[in-house]
Design an enzyme around this catalytic site. Sequence first.
Site, PDB file in Angstrom:
ATOM      1  N   GLY B 282     -15.210  60.867 -53.180  1.00  0.00           N
ATOM      2  CA  GLY B 282     -13.965  60.110 -53.253  1.00  0.00           C
ATOM      3  C   GLY B 282     -14.010  58.898 -54.149  1.00  0.00           C
ATOM      4  O   GLY B 282     -14.485  58.949 -55.289  1.00  0.00           O
ATOM      5  N   SER B 283     -13.557  57.776 -53.569  1.00  0.00           N
ATOM      6  CA  SER B 283     -13.271  56.564 -54.350  1.00  0.00           C
ATOM      7  C   SER B 283     -14.459  56.026 -55.140  1.00  0.00           C
ATOM      8  O   SER B 283     -14.275  55.180 -56.005  1.00  0.00           O
ATOM      9  CB  SER B 283     -12.772  55.473 -53.421  1.00  0.00           C
ATOM     10  OG  SER B 283     -11.678  55.943 -52.697  1.00  0.00           O
ATOM     11  N   MET B 284     -15.667  56.447 -54.841  1.00  0.00           N
ATOM     12  CA  MET B 284     -16.809  55.985 -55.632  1.00  0.00           C
ATOM     13  C   MET B 284     -16.628  56.309 -57.111  1.00  0.00           C
ATOM     14  O   MET B 284     -17.144  55.603 -57.963  1.00  0.00           O
ATOM     15  CB  MET B 284     -18.078  56.687 -55.160  1.00  0.00           C
ATOM     16  CG  MET B 284     -18.653  56.056 -53.934  1.00  0.00           C
ATOM     17  SD  MET B 284     -20.182  56.868 -53.594  1.00  0.00           S
ATOM     18  CE  MET B 284     -20.593  56.029 -52.094  1.00  0.00           C
TER      19      MET B 284
END
Lengths: 116, 580
Positions: B282-284
């Site tokens: 995800g947001s990584m």
Amino acid sequence: MRYVFLKHLFVLMLVIASGASLMGVSQNVQRVEREVSRLDRAMESEKERVRILRAEWAYLNDPSRLEALATGGLMMQAPEGEDMVSKPDALPEREDGYDGRDGLLRDASLVIGGAQ
Amino acid sequence: MMWRHARHRAIFIDGEKRAAVCVAQSRLSFIAACFILVYLVIGARLVDLSVVQGNMLRFDLAVEQDQGALNVPKIAQRRGDVYDRNGFLVATTLKTPSLYVDPYLVLDEEALLTDLAGVIPDLDLEKAVRAVTAKNRFGWVHHSITPEQQQRILEIGDPSLGFEYEYKRFYPQSALFTHMLGYTDRDGLGLAGVERSYDDVLSAGNDVHLTMDLRLQHIVRREVSRAMSEFTAKAGAGVVMDAKTGEVLAAVSLPDFDLNDAGDATDMQKFNRLSLGVYELGSMFKIFSTAALLEQERVPMSYTFDARKPIKVGWYTINDYHAQKRILTVPEIFMHSSNIGSALMGQMVGGDNLRAFYKDLGLIDRMDFDIKEVGHILVPKAPWSDSTTMTASYGHGLSTTPVQMCAGVATIVNGGFSVRPTLVKRDQPARFKNDVRVVSEETSASMRKLLRLVVTEGTGRKADAQGYALGGKTGTAEKSVNGKYRRDKLISSFVGAFPIDDPKYVVMVMVDEPNGNKQSYGYATAGWVAAPAVSRIVSGIASVMGMPADQYDPALDISAELLPFVHDKKKKGVKKLASY
């Protein structure tokens, strides 16, 4: 004739003597070989023992084991960043004035009292 | 004497006859001498064997018994040892005795079995009974007994018992290095991890030194397992990587198993979640898409994107989990982890550029690693459409391994040089250092500030470790189960770098399917689950490496430079819940 007989006898003695010394040498060789193989075996077995001890040392130094012993047995806890200082000057002075320079604690009872 | 007498008479014999007698006489005496010599030799040999050698042998035996030589027979090549980066033994091979019995020589079966059970606590009684009562002349009673047990069995002194020596692989820290180190079968053939990939080196008797640090490994394992139990998670993983060299210092995949009993491990325990398992993190990925924007578009931090409304891309709508519903600057998008903002950033960079950038970071191809258990990562096929580019910029639809993620982050924060993860120490440790530049020094510096901002002001506040400047990014992804994303099944992870001014370590924690608890008000997101674990790992690393907490000065925090670009409506000092 007597001279010939003596010559034969001398040669015979020489043969016997050299045979005996040869046997002696071969005995020595065998003995030394046995010694070598015995030492080899002893070394091998000693090395094996060292390996076992090293493995045991590694096993006993397993961090989870040490941590369990230190927290359970010694009531210790992992140091935090605040427990460390970058300069020794940051340490507060001790009440008894000890500055650690003599390398010895002057009064052991202070240490014991401090630990309690 | 006979011959003297004969010679006397020979005076009177003349001519040919005399010569013949002479020849006969000398031949006879020669043969006699030969016989005498032979008997002398035999006699001497008899004395030698019975008296001299007998005595020596008795002496030798006495010495040998005195030293208690194990008399271990030589068997095959011994497998090399494995050490951690500081020379701590993590795998070794020991010659261990295995106990067998000759049932023919057993006098009292019951007494023998009672004695053995007293010496070997984990004796398989059923097997032992079968071996002792069998009708043949050989049966294994127990494999691999300890030296003390062997001594006690020798003291029993039963003539029916005997020992055979075998090599046995021994892992002193049992489960600490499970997935990276791997294990061997009973014949010493490497079946997983370094044991498998370095099988030819090890089986030739050479030692292998890992890049991993026993102490850091323990800290990571402790904290990942704590996060897992606090949030009753299914699985977890943790990595610490050297930000400059890519050396893996610690790598933990949980659940794991005792390497000494690898045969009993379940598939769930055996699965390597570090380099084989691929996850949507995800947001990584916003770290990479933001870096791509800064690197390729050279936008200033004040540049804004309109995150007021969800974006409709085809059948799919891009939403923010904690929508700010306003126009956001680059730092705001990053610290609030806005999907809409990141999607717009990705759109600005463009599909081809974004994909090429991910490729440079090693996020598109299968990783080249020191072990063979490397997963095939899942990436949309090129060329990326507009919608693919937008979703890929916040990590949706891309799966990667935790080790690759760490290497990508290390590349971004270390000044911009490509990092290749390694597990086995090379002769030249900093092999890839300063080799290939992926982003500029300026972009790297900006990214470090943004990462720090996430921890000081954004979604990763719970990762802040008192006294240390950690920067990082949260990543909470919904798991795809049978092709559908499930809101209740999350992968919550946090990746950080510290000290953020000049990062030495990249730390990552990933928790698979955590469940919210009372302390987290029911949240199971990265900020609640993985961030605190990273914080504790950072404190642990600092204490092991002797990094005092008084080196960090909050007044000089690098994220402070970005505060002018943060226009939060919320009052300063009021901390809101860290979430996605």
